[in-house]
Design a protein around this motif. Structure first.
Motif, PDB file in Angstrom:
ATOM      1  N   GLY A  59      -5.238  -8.900  -3.632  1.00 19.66           N
ATOM      2  CA  GLY A  59      -4.625  -8.029  -4.627  1.00 19.66           C
ATOM      3  C   GLY A  59      -3.117  -8.062  -4.566  1.00 19.66           C
ATOM      4  O   GLY A  59      -2.505  -9.023  -4.104  1.00 19.66           O
ATOM      5  N   MET A  60      -2.495  -6.971  -5.052  1.00 20.14           N
ATOM      6  CA  MET A  60      -1.044  -6.839  -5.061  1.00 20.14           C
ATOM      7  C   MET A  60      -0.673  -5.484  -4.492  1.00 20.14           C
ATOM      8  O   MET A  60      -1.206  -4.460  -4.903  1.00 20.14           O
ATOM      9  N   GLN A  61       0.239  -5.499  -3.536  1.00 19.42           N
ATOM     10  CA  GLN A  61       0.836  -4.275  -3.014  1.00 19.42           C
ATOM     11  C   GLN A  61       2.331  -4.382  -3.247  1.00 19.42           C
ATOM     12  O   GLN A  61       2.942  -5.414  -2.936  1.00 19.42           O
ATOM     13  N   ALA A  62       2.907  -3.331  -3.803  1.00 18.55           N
ATOM     14  CA  ALA A  62       4.361  -3.268  -3.953  1.00 18.55           C
ATOM     15  C   ALA A  62       4.900  -2.288  -2.928  1.00 18.55           C
ATOM     16  O   ALA A  62       4.400  -1.171  -2.810  1.00 18.55           O
ATOM     17  N   LEU A  63       5.899  -2.720  -2.176  1.00 15.56           N
ATOM     18  CA  LEU A  63       6.629  -1.828  -1.285  1.00 15.56           C
ATOM     19  C   LEU A  63       7.936  -1.486  -1.979  1.00 15.56           C
ATOM     20  O   LEU A  63       8.652  -2.379  -2.435  1.00 15.56           O
ATOM     21  N   VAL A  64       8.224  -0.196  -2.069  1.00 15.70           N
ATOM     22  CA  VAL A  64       9.449   0.262  -2.709  1.00 15.70           C
ATOM     23  C   VAL A  64      10.412   0.703  -1.611  1.00 15.70           C
ATOM     24  O   VAL A  64      10.118   1.630  -0.854  1.00 15.70           O
ATOM     25  N   VAL A  65      11.535  -0.007  -1.515  1.00 16.56           N
ATOM     26  CA  VAL A  65      12.563   0.271  -0.518  1.00 16.56           C
ATOM     27  C   VAL A  65      13.894   0.391  -1.253  1.00 16.56           C
ATOM     28  O   VAL A  65      14.240  -0.499  -2.043  1.00 16.56           O
ATOM     29  N   ASP A  66      14.611   1.458  -1.017  1.00 11.81           N
ATOM     30  CA  ASP A  66      15.886   1.719  -1.703  1.00 11.81           C
ATOM     31  C   ASP A  66      15.731   1.658  -3.218  1.00 11.81           C
ATOM     32  O   ASP A  66      16.608   1.150  -3.924  1.00 11.81           O
ATOM     33  N   GLY A  67      14.587   2.136  -3.719  1.00 11.28           N
ATOM     34  CA  GLY A  67      14.351   2.180  -5.154  1.00 11.28           C
ATOM     35  C   GLY A  67      13.968   0.854  -5.783  1.00 11.28           C
ATOM     36  O   GLY A  67      13.772   0.777  -6.988  1.00 11.28           O
ATOM     37  N   ALA A  88       4.645   2.887  -1.548  1.00 14.49           N
ATOM     38  CA  ALA A  88       3.865   1.718  -1.932  1.00 14.49           C
ATOM     39  C   ALA A  88       2.954   2.064  -3.099  1.00 14.49           C
ATOM     40  O   ALA A  88       2.593   3.218  -3.300  1.00 14.49           O
ATOM     41  N   TYR A  89       2.610   1.034  -3.855  1.00 15.75           N
ATOM     42  CA  TYR A  89       1.581   1.156  -4.882  1.00 15.75           C
ATOM     43  C   TYR A  89       0.887  -0.182  -4.993  1.00 15.75           C
ATOM     44  O   TYR A  89       1.388  -1.200  -4.503  1.00 15.75           O
ATOM     45  N   CYS A  90      -0.281  -0.175  -5.609  1.00 16.85           N
ATOM     46  CA  CYS A  90      -1.013  -1.424  -5.776  1.00 16.85           C
ATOM     47  C   CYS A  90      -1.342  -1.623  -7.244  1.00 16.85           C
ATOM     48  O   CYS A  90      -1.122  -0.741  -8.073  1.00 16.85           O
ATOM     49  N   GLY A  91      -1.860  -2.784  -7.545  1.00 18.74           N
ATOM     50  CA  GLY A  91      -2.191  -3.122  -8.913  1.00 18.74           C
ATOM     51  C   GLY A  91      -3.549  -2.584  -9.329  1.00 18.74           C
ATOM     52  O   GLY A  91      -4.239  -1.904  -8.559  1.00 18.74           O
ATOM     53  N   PRO A  92      -3.963  -2.926 -10.547  1.00 20.70           N
ATOM     54  CA  PRO A  92      -5.217  -2.402 -11.091  1.00 20.70           C
ATOM     55  C   PRO A  92      -6.463  -2.901 -10.369  1.00 20.70           C
ATOM     56  O   PRO A  92      -7.532  -2.321 -10.513  1.00 20.70           O
ATOM     57  N   GLU A  93      -6.327  -3.954  -9.576  1.00 16.36           N
ATOM     58  CA  GLU A  93      -7.483  -4.471  -8.840  1.00 16.36           C
ATOM     59  C   GLU A  93      -7.544  -3.949  -7.413  1.00 16.36           C
ATOM     60  O   GLU A  93      -8.445  -4.309  -6.653  1.00 16.36           O
ATOM     61  N   GLY A  94      -6.570  -3.102  -7.024  1.00 15.13           N
ATOM     62  CA  GLY A  94      -6.515  -2.627  -5.653  1.00 15.13           C
ATOM     63  C   GLY A  94      -5.883  -3.672  -4.746  1.00 15.13           C
ATOM     64  O   GLY A  94      -5.343  -4.678  -5.217  1.00 15.13           O
ATOM     65  N   ALA A  95      -5.954  -3.452  -3.450  1.00 17.27           N
ATOM     66  CA  ALA A  95      -5.368  -4.398  -2.497  1.00 17.27           C
ATOM     67  C   ALA A  95      -5.985  -4.197  -1.119  1.00 17.27           C
ATOM     68  O   ALA A  95      -6.479  -3.111  -0.797  1.00 17.27           O
ATOM     69  N   LEU A  96      -5.932  -5.249  -0.331  1.00 17.33           N
ATOM     70  CA  LEU A  96      -6.301  -5.213   1.071  1.00 17.33           C
ATOM     71  C   LEU A  96      -5.099  -5.730   1.852  1.00 17.33           C
ATOM     72  O   LEU A  96      -4.614  -6.841   1.594  1.00 17.33           O
TER      73      LEU A  96
END
Length: 116
Positions: A59-67, A88-96
């Motif tokens: 899947g996809m995981q986004a890490l948000v650092v300093d915006g 953090a957030y992930c996409g519509p398919e989730g993430a591992l």
């Protein structure tokens, strides 16, 4: 500490936040946490003293650092020094995601033990 061998699908999960669960493996000075993100789930802004390294397995995981959102896909990883605020957030398919923490997160150990 004795050697240990585990199957992560047999490790009891514990909730990290709504829609996000972890399956931990504790060592003497570091730990792994196999994290399952349900589709669209998020982790709120936080920081901790622990160094955190991770790799996205599915899947996809986004890490948000300093915006700034850093979207990571399979076989992409990160290193976060202790004290860095992130969410953090992930996409519509989730993430591992597989995270490594050093030192061991005792708050995670306590939360995991309470699920027994």
């Amino acid at each position: 500490m004795e050697p240990a061998f585990v199957r992560f699908d047999e490790v009891r999960p514990f909730a990290l936040t709504d829609g996000v669960s972890g399956r931990p493996l504790f060592g003497a000075g570091a730990m792994l946490n196999l994290i399952e993100f349900e589709p669209g789930s998020t982790v709120p802004l936080h920081s901790h003293v622990h160094e955190q390294l991770g790799i996205v397995l599915r899947g996809m995981q986004a890490l948000v650092v300093d915006g700034v959102a850093h979207e990571l896909g399979p076989m992409e990883g990160y290193v976060l020094p202790g004290g860095v605020e992130h969410s953090a957030y992930c996409g519509p398919e989730g993430a591992l995601v597989l995270d490594v923490f050093q030192p061991v997160r005792e708050d995670y150990r306590d939360a995991w033990e309470r699920t027994a």
